[in-house]
Design a protein around this motif. Structure first.
Motif, PDB file in Angstrom:
ATOM      1  N   HIS A  42      44.317  21.490  -7.019  1.00  0.00           N
ATOM      2  CA  HIS A  42      44.464  22.929  -6.778  1.00  0.00           C
ATOM      3  C   HIS A  42      45.251  23.576  -7.916  1.00  0.00           C
ATOM      4  O   HIS A  42      46.229  24.264  -7.695  1.00  0.00           O
ATOM      5  N   GLN A  43      44.784  23.339  -9.127  1.00  0.00           N
ATOM      6  CA  GLN A  43      45.463  23.857 -10.314  1.00  0.00           C
ATOM      7  C   GLN A  43      45.127  25.314 -10.596  1.00  0.00           C
ATOM      8  O   GLN A  43      45.845  25.980 -11.336  1.00  0.00           O
ATOM      9  N   ASP A  44      44.010  25.807 -10.040  1.00  0.00           N
ATOM     10  CA  ASP A  44      43.654  27.214 -10.239  1.00  0.00           C
ATOM     11  C   ASP A  44      43.153  27.773  -8.912  1.00  0.00           C
ATOM     12  O   ASP A  44      42.985  27.042  -7.945  1.00  0.00           O
ATOM     13  N   GLU A  45      42.912  29.075  -8.873  1.00  0.00           N
ATOM     14  CA  GLU A  45      42.535  29.733  -7.618  1.00  0.00           C
ATOM     15  C   GLU A  45      41.244  29.180  -7.034  1.00  0.00           C
ATOM     16  O   GLU A  45      41.148  28.986  -5.828  1.00  0.00           O
ATOM     17  N   ALA A  46      40.256  28.933  -7.872  1.00  0.00           N
ATOM     18  CA  ALA A  46      38.964  28.451  -7.382  1.00  0.00           C
ATOM     19  C   ALA A  46      39.082  27.059  -6.762  1.00  0.00           C
ATOM     20  O   ALA A  46      38.556  26.813  -5.670  1.00  0.00           O
ATOM     21  N   SER A  47      39.772  26.143  -7.440  1.00  0.00           N
ATOM     22  CA  SER A  47      39.912  24.787  -6.900  1.00  0.00           C
ATOM     23  C   SER A  47      40.813  24.782  -5.670  1.00  0.00           C
ATOM     24  O   SER A  47      40.587  24.017  -4.736  1.00  0.00           O
ATOM     25  N   GLU A  48      41.816  25.646  -5.641  1.00  0.00           N
ATOM     26  CA  GLU A  48      42.676  25.751  -4.455  1.00  0.00           C
ATOM     27  C   GLU A  48      41.889  26.280  -3.264  1.00  0.00           C
ATOM     28  O   GLU A  48      42.011  25.761  -2.154  1.00  0.00           O
TER      29      GLU A  48
END
Length: 165
Positions: free
Chosen positions: A141-147
């Motif tokens: 969850h390093q960026d908004e999309a993956s989170e």
């Protein structure tokens, strides 16, 4: 072989019940099914804040407690794998389970978070467990999309086992 949960309790502040382990096993089966994982072993250890603080400092360089840590087995070196399996040269590798990795949860931190979020300790432990499981599979969850992707997967699994907010 099937998807198996192996657990250990190294904290004394909160009891770990058979009902909780059964719930976490259902979560594991549901998350595994959702991700197409039908075989393997997940090792879960319940610890206190001091223990997870030490692990967080040692393995992540972060000098504070956290709620959950995941250690995917495929991130280990061959030497570490040899130590984990404690194999001698004559042992048959077919007896070694397909280990996905370790999840470590601080139960006192989970209790505190459950109170902050206004839901049960069981839901918080379930959330942390499925979160850790997804990390074992390579999610992050390093960026908004993956989170957003990870959060969606977690909530779907929790809803399917009846752990809604």
């Amino acid at each position: 072989m099937s998807l198996q949960l192996v657990w250990n309790n190294e904290q004394e502040e909160f009891p770990i019940t058979d009902e909780l382990i059964s719930l976490l096993d259902r979560i594991l089966q549901q998350a595994g099914m959702a991700e197409g994982i039908t075989e393997g072993e997940v090792d879960l250890t319940f610890v206190n804040d001091a223990q997870i603080h030490e692990l967080n400092k040692e393995y992540r360089g972060i000098d504070r407690p956290t709620d959950v840590l995941s250690f995917a087995l495929n991130e280990e070196t061959d030497e570490e794998l040899q130590i984990i399996y404690e194999l001698d040269e004559a042992e048959d590798m077919t007896d070694v389970p397909d280990m996905l990795g370790d999840i470590i949860i601080s139960v006192p931190r989970a209790k505190l978070q459950s109170e902050e979020y206004g839901h049960s300790l069981e839901r918080e432990l379930g959330f942390l467990f499925v979160h850790g499981f997804l990390h074992l599979l390579g999610y992050d969850h390093q960026d908004e999309a993956s989170e957003a992707e990870m959060m969606g997967k977690q909530e779907t699994v929790l809803e399917k086992v009846g752990l809604t907010r």
